[in-house]
Design a protein around this motif. Structure first.
Motif, PDB file in Angstrom:
ATOM      1  N   PRO A 135       0.821  -1.204   0.000  1.00  0.00           N
ATOM      2  CA  PRO A 135       0.000   0.000   0.000  1.00  0.00           C
ATOM      3  C   PRO A 135       0.860   1.262   0.000  1.00  0.00           C
ATOM      4  O   PRO A 135       2.038   1.227   0.335  1.00  0.00           O
ATOM      5  CB  PRO A 135      -0.799  -0.123   1.303  1.00  0.00           C
ATOM      6  CG  PRO A 135       0.099  -0.905   2.213  1.00  0.00           C
ATOM      7  CD  PRO A 135       0.775  -1.909   1.315  1.00  0.00           C
ATOM      8  N   VAL A 136       0.254   2.371  -0.381  1.00  0.00           N
ATOM      9  CA  VAL A 136       0.934   3.666  -0.337  1.00  0.00           C
ATOM     10  C   VAL A 136       0.859   4.178   1.102  1.00  0.00           C
ATOM     11  O   VAL A 136      -0.229   4.324   1.659  1.00  0.00           O
ATOM     12  CB  VAL A 136       0.283   4.660  -1.312  1.00  0.00           C
ATOM     13  CG1 VAL A 136       0.908   6.043  -1.175  1.00  0.00           C
ATOM     14  CG2 VAL A 136       0.418   4.147  -2.731  1.00  0.00           C
ATOM     15  N   LYS A 137       2.036   4.449   1.681  1.00  0.00           N
ATOM     16  CA  LYS A 137       2.101   4.850   3.102  1.00  0.00           C
ATOM     17  C   LYS A 137       2.689   6.258   3.182  1.00  0.00           C
ATOM     18  O   LYS A 137       3.853   6.468   2.854  1.00  0.00           O
ATOM     19  CB  LYS A 137       2.939   3.842   3.885  1.00  0.00           C
ATOM     20  CG  LYS A 137       2.308   2.443   3.890  1.00  0.00           C
ATOM     21  CD  LYS A 137       3.260   1.339   4.305  1.00  0.00           C
ATOM     22  CE  LYS A 137       3.765   1.484   5.706  1.00  0.00           C
ATOM     23  NZ  LYS A 137       4.516   0.280   6.159  1.00  0.00           N
ATOM     24  N   LEU A 138       1.867   7.202   3.631  1.00  0.00           N
ATOM     25  CA  LEU A 138       2.229   8.613   3.614  1.00  0.00           C
ATOM     26  C   LEU A 138       2.035   9.241   4.994  1.00  0.00           C
ATOM     27  O   LEU A 138       1.217   8.776   5.785  1.00  0.00           O
ATOM     28  CB  LEU A 138       1.351   9.369   2.604  1.00  0.00           C
ATOM     29  CG  LEU A 138       1.341   8.831   1.176  1.00  0.00           C
ATOM     30  CD1 LEU A 138       0.199   9.462   0.386  1.00  0.00           C
ATOM     31  CD2 LEU A 138       2.679   9.086   0.488  1.00  0.00           C
ATOM     32  N   TYR A 139       2.793  10.325   5.250  1.00  0.00           N
ATOM     33  CA  TYR A 139       2.527  11.116   6.456  1.00  0.00           C
ATOM     34  C   TYR A 139       2.597  12.593   6.130  1.00  0.00           C
ATOM     35  O   TYR A 139       3.218  13.002   5.146  1.00  0.00           O
ATOM     36  CB  TYR A 139       3.495  10.751   7.589  1.00  0.00           C
ATOM     37  CG  TYR A 139       4.870  11.383   7.536  1.00  0.00           C
ATOM     38  CD1 TYR A 139       5.115  12.626   8.142  1.00  0.00           C
ATOM     39  CD2 TYR A 139       5.937  10.744   6.911  1.00  0.00           C
ATOM     40  CE1 TYR A 139       6.382  13.195   8.116  1.00  0.00           C
ATOM     41  CE2 TYR A 139       7.206  11.313   6.886  1.00  0.00           C
ATOM     42  CZ  TYR A 139       7.421  12.531   7.499  1.00  0.00           C
ATOM     43  OH  TYR A 139       8.677  13.101   7.458  1.00  0.00           O
ATOM     44  N   TYR A 140       1.912  13.388   6.945  1.00  0.00           N
ATOM     45  CA  TYR A 140       1.926  14.841   6.783  1.00  0.00           C
ATOM     46  C   TYR A 140       2.124  15.494   8.148  1.00  0.00           C
ATOM     47  O   TYR A 140       1.838  14.895   9.188  1.00  0.00           O
ATOM     48  CB  TYR A 140       0.624  15.345   6.137  1.00  0.00           C
ATOM     49  CG  TYR A 140      -0.636  14.986   6.902  1.00  0.00           C
ATOM     50  CD1 TYR A 140      -1.109  15.795   7.943  1.00  0.00           C
ATOM     51  CD2 TYR A 140      -1.357  13.832   6.585  1.00  0.00           C
ATOM     52  CE1 TYR A 140      -2.252  15.463   8.644  1.00  0.00           C
ATOM     53  CE2 TYR A 140      -2.503  13.496   7.292  1.00  0.00           C
ATOM     54  CZ  TYR A 140      -2.947  14.310   8.314  1.00  0.00           C
ATOM     55  OH  TYR A 140      -4.079  13.977   9.009  1.00  0.00           O
TER      56      TYR A 140
END
Length: 423
Positions: A101-106
Motif C-alpha cells: 500500500p501507499v504509506k504517507l505522512y503529513y
C-alpha cells in the motif's frame, strides 16, 4: 498596535526548540515504519471537504474558513489532512505505484473556527499518516502502533488506546435505521443540529456535546450489536494483532469519530494525566474504505489513518511533568577586547559555523565582562577571548567554562584543535 488574531499563537524560540524535538521524533518514527512525507496545499476547493468530511459535521457546518477567490471559486483552508492526501492519491494516480500500500505522512497547520481553549487553536498543527490500498487488519494495528510509538518515545506514560468498530455499509445501515427509530419520537427535545442529522446521519447524534446527557443517549442502540459476521471477524483480527504487538487497548461501543468517511476500525488515544482537562483526546483515526472512490479513485480502494495534535501532545507532557529535552547551548563564545580583535573574532566565529560547530560573538560592542555574562546566559561550553596579546602572538586559549581548563590553539590554523574539543 496590531495584535495576533484570536485563536492563534506565536511560537517563540524557546518553544520552537521543543517543537523541533517532537518533529524529529515524528519523522524518525515514520522513517522506520516506512511512511513517506507528503505536502499538500494549505487551501483546497471547498467541495473536497463537503464531499469527504460530510456536510452534517460540525467542521463543515460551523468551523471551516471558506472564501471566494478572484475567479469566483470557493476555497477553504484545510480543516484536516486526510481529504487532501486522498485527493492527491487519486489525482497523482498513486494507485498505480509499484509499492503498495501507499504509506504517507503529513505534518503541518490546519484551520478551524472553533472556541479557543487549552490545546485547541483556530490554527493548529496536525501530524497524521495514511495507509491506502490495503484491507489487511494487520495494517490497522500498524497504524495504531505508530501513533503509540510517538507518544512512548516522547516519554508519555499515562495514555490509553480506545477502540471500536463502525462496521461495513450493511452494518451501519442497520444501525442507522435503529437509531432513527430510537430518537425520532423525541427528536424535538434535542438541539437543532441533532434534528437535522436524524435522517442524514443519526450516528452523529451520539457525538453531540450539547445533548450528551439526554436520557435517550444512554439507551441508544449500540453499533457492535449490529455488526454482521464479516465486520465482527475483521474487528476481532485487529484486536488479535494488537495483542500480539503487546499494545493494550480498551473497547468502547460509544466511540464515534466526528467525520463521515470512517467505517470499520475507529480509535482514539487519550491522556489520563492529572489536570489534563475534560477533553482528553490526543489523537484519533480509523478506516475510510469508501473515501477514495468518493473522490474519483478506483472503487473499493481501502484506507486507514490517524491525526494527532502537536499542541495537545505538549499539554499531555506538561500534565505528566515531562520536559522536552532540547539542546540549545553554544559550543564556543568568542569575545573581542578591541576593534582589531573583533575582526578576528567575527572571522573565527564564521569558520567554526561553516564547519558545523555552533558559535557566537558579540555585536553590541560591549566590554569583555558583559560579553562573558552573555556566554554564561547562552550556556556556552568554551569561551575564547581575543585581545592585543592574542593578535600579536597568533595564539589564543579556549577555556572550558564548566571545568576551568584551557587549551591553546593557533588563530591561523587551529580549527582542527577546536573541533576535537567538541567532537
Amino acid at each position: 498596535m496590531i495584535q495576533i488574531p484570536r485563536g492563534t499563537k506565536d511560537l517563540l524560540p524557546e518553544e520552537t526548540a521543543k517543537w523541533q524535538v517532537i518533529e524529529k521524533v515524528i519523522r524518525d518514527t515514520c522513517d522506520v515504519f516506512q511512511y513517506k512525507e507528503i505536502r499538500t496545499p494549505i487551501f483546497e476547493h471547498t467541495d473536497l471537504f463537503t464531499r469527504s468530511v460530510g456536510d452534517t459535521t460540525d467542521i463543515v457546518q460551523k468551523e471551516m474558513y471558506t472564501f471566494t477567490d478572484r475567479g469566483d471559486r470557493s476555497l477553504t483552508l484545510r480543516p484536516e489532512g486526510t481529504a487532501s492526501v486522498v485527493r492527491s492519491y487519486v489525482e497523482n494516480k498513486m494507485f498505480g505505484w509499484v509499492n503498495q500500500p501507499v504509506k504517507l505522512y503529513y505534518l503541518g497547520p490546519m484551520f478551524r473556527y472553533e472556541r479557543q481553549q487549552a490545546g485547541r487553536y483556530r490554527q493548529f498543527v496536525q501530524f497524521g499518516i495514511e495507509a491506502i490500498g490495503s484491507n489487511d487488519p494487520a495494517i490497522d494495528a500498524e497504524v495504531m502502533a505508530l501513533a503509540m510509538s510517538v507518544y512512548k518515545k516522547m516519554g508519555l506514560e499515562k495514555v490509553k488506546l480506545v477502540l471500536n468498530s463502525l462496521g461495513d455499509a450493511e452494518s451501519r445501515n442497520a444501525h442507522k435505521e435503529a437509531l432513527i427509530q430510537h430518537f425520532e419520537g423525541r427528536i424535538g427535545e434535542f438541539c437543532s443540529d441533532c434534528q437535522s442529522r436524524l435522517t442524514k446521519n443519526p450516528l452523529r447524534i451520539l457525538d453531540c456535546k450539547k445533548d450528551r446527557d439526554h436520557e435517550l443517549m444512554a439507551t441508544a442502540p449500540k453499533l457492535p450489536d449490529y455488526l454482521n459476521e464479516d465486520s465482527k471477524n475483521y474487528f476481532e483480527k485487529v484486536q488479535a494483532y494488537l495483542n500480539e504487538l503487546d499494545i493494550p487497548f480498551e473497547l468502547d461501543p460509544n466511540l464515534v469519530r466526528g467525520l463521515d468517511y470512517y467505517n470499520h476500525t475507529a480509535f482514539e488515544i487519550m491522556s489520563e494525566g492529572e489536570g489534563f482537562g475534560s477533553i482528553t483526546t490526543l489523537a484519533g483515526g480509523g478506516r475510510y474504505n469508501g473515501l477514495v472512490s468518493e473522490l474519483g479513485g478506483p472503487d473499493d480502494t481501502p484506507g486507514i489513518g490517524f491525526a494527532m495534535s502537536v499542541e495537545r501532545l505538549l499539554l499531555a507532557l506538561e500534565a505528566e511533568g515531562k520536559a522536552v529535552q532540547t539542546i540549545e547551548n553554544v559550543s564556543f563564545y568568542i569575545a573581542a577586547m578591541d576593534e582589531e580583535s573583533k575582526v578576528a573574532a567575527v572571522k573565527l566565529t564564521h569558520n567554526l559555523r561553516v564547519n558545523g560547530i555552533s558559535a557566537e560573538t558579540d555585536y553590541l560592542n560591549r566590554k569583555v565582562k558583559a560579553q562573558m555574562k552573555s556566554a554564561d546566559r547562552l550556556e556556552a561550553t568554551y569561551a575564547i577571548i581575543i585581545g592585543e596579546t592574542e593578535m600579536e602572538t597568533g595564539i589564543a586559549k579556549a577555556k572550558n567554562l564548566q571545568t576551568g581548563e584551557s587549551v591553546e590553539f593557533s588563530l591561523a590554523d587551529g580549527l582542527n584543535e577546536l573541533k576535537k574539543l567538541v567532537s
